[in-house]
Design an enzyme around this catalytic site. Sequence first.
Site, short mmCIF file in Angstrom:
data_model
loop_
_atom_site.label_atom_id
_atom_site.label_comp_id
_atom_site.label_asym_id
_atom_site.label_seq_id
_atom_site.Cartn_x
_atom_site.Cartn_y
_atom_site.Cartn_z
CB CYS A 134 -0.93 0.00 1.20
SG CYS A 134 -1.91 1.50 1.31
CB CYS A 137 -0.63 2.56 3.97
SG CYS A 137 -2.12 1.88 3.26
CG ASP A 138 3.07 1.29 4.46
OD1 ASP A 138 2.61 1.78 5.51
OD2 ASP A 138 2.82 0.14 4.06
#
Length: 311
Positions: A134, A137-138
């Site tokens: 992701c 997300c990261d």
Amino acid sequence: MNDIHKVLIIGGGPAGYTAALYAARAELAPLVLEGSTPGGQLMITTDVENYPGFPEGVLGPEIMEKFRAQAERFGAQLLTEDATAVDFSSTPLQVLTNGKVHLSHTVIIATGASAKWLGVPGEERLTGRGVSACATCDGFFFKDKELLVVGGGDSAMEESLFLTKFASSVTIAHRRDEFRASAIMARRALANPKIGVAWNTVVEEIHGEEQVTGVTLVDTLSGEVRQQSLNGVFVAIGHRPNTELFTEWVALDERGYITLANAGGTATSVPGVFAAGDVADPIYRQAVTAAGTGCQAALDADHYLQNTVGL
Ligand code: NAP
């Protein structure tokens, strides 16, 4: 004795909330088990540019909050709980959450799909330490780092482009010599000066102790093995349907997607059980198609309740 619901919806993504909206407006008082992390795959997306009605684009979490609020406005009952088991052997149908049995005349399965992993050494051990599925997300954690994105579809293009906001360079490793991605996404990725492509290349191993330090790559044509030092690996090789709960109960295809009884419909192999969204869609997998089939499933459940259950 538990109440028997008319419609129980499993899943809190575009398909589940749209089914809930339509079922609620049909006065079927749906119960939605939206899961412990509601919202589905759009929650890990930044800009959604292809959902009609949002000419400027919309953030994934923002549009999901709108889906949810619209279902709730018409009386859908939303429970932030995971379904843990089902029993479709008799009517009413049974769906279990932690410690509770929910009974319903109809069930709409809208559990979506989840990211696939490579299954190579180092991947699992280093997940959260440089390996991710992701980017949104990261990606933030990889400022000025060198990254690898694996895959050749729209997800790989989207993740790569997003990662260029942080990374110093992004290499896309794709196992063939042409992308599966749509032309516009591929063109954008190829035009980005921070993005390079390793064609005909697969990842054999991911290295690192505390953090990712590099990968072993293999050229699929020549068999040549090479090492590349880098700081992060983003896996973007597609998804698998979330059908583990249903394998015993409804017909699935060889990839685990729910098989629909009639093309273009939402009925499954079990009377009263309908499926909507990515869980039954190996082809289109778009938020707008998921929403469309969510609407269909609610209408199909309504017809079933009238014609078969007599409600
Ligand atoms: P996808 O289209 O199924 O692409 C998966 C890619 O990963 C393919 O290039 C595939 O290679 C590769 N791959 C699969 N398994 C692999 C493995 N074990 N090792 C190495 N490579 C592997 O999946 P997706 O990119 O997640 O897209 C899914 C759907 O969502 C598509 O319909 C897409 O259009 C849509 N989507 C749209 C957007 C957007 O419009 N903004 C963004 C993301 C996704 P091969 O090509 O060789 O099979």
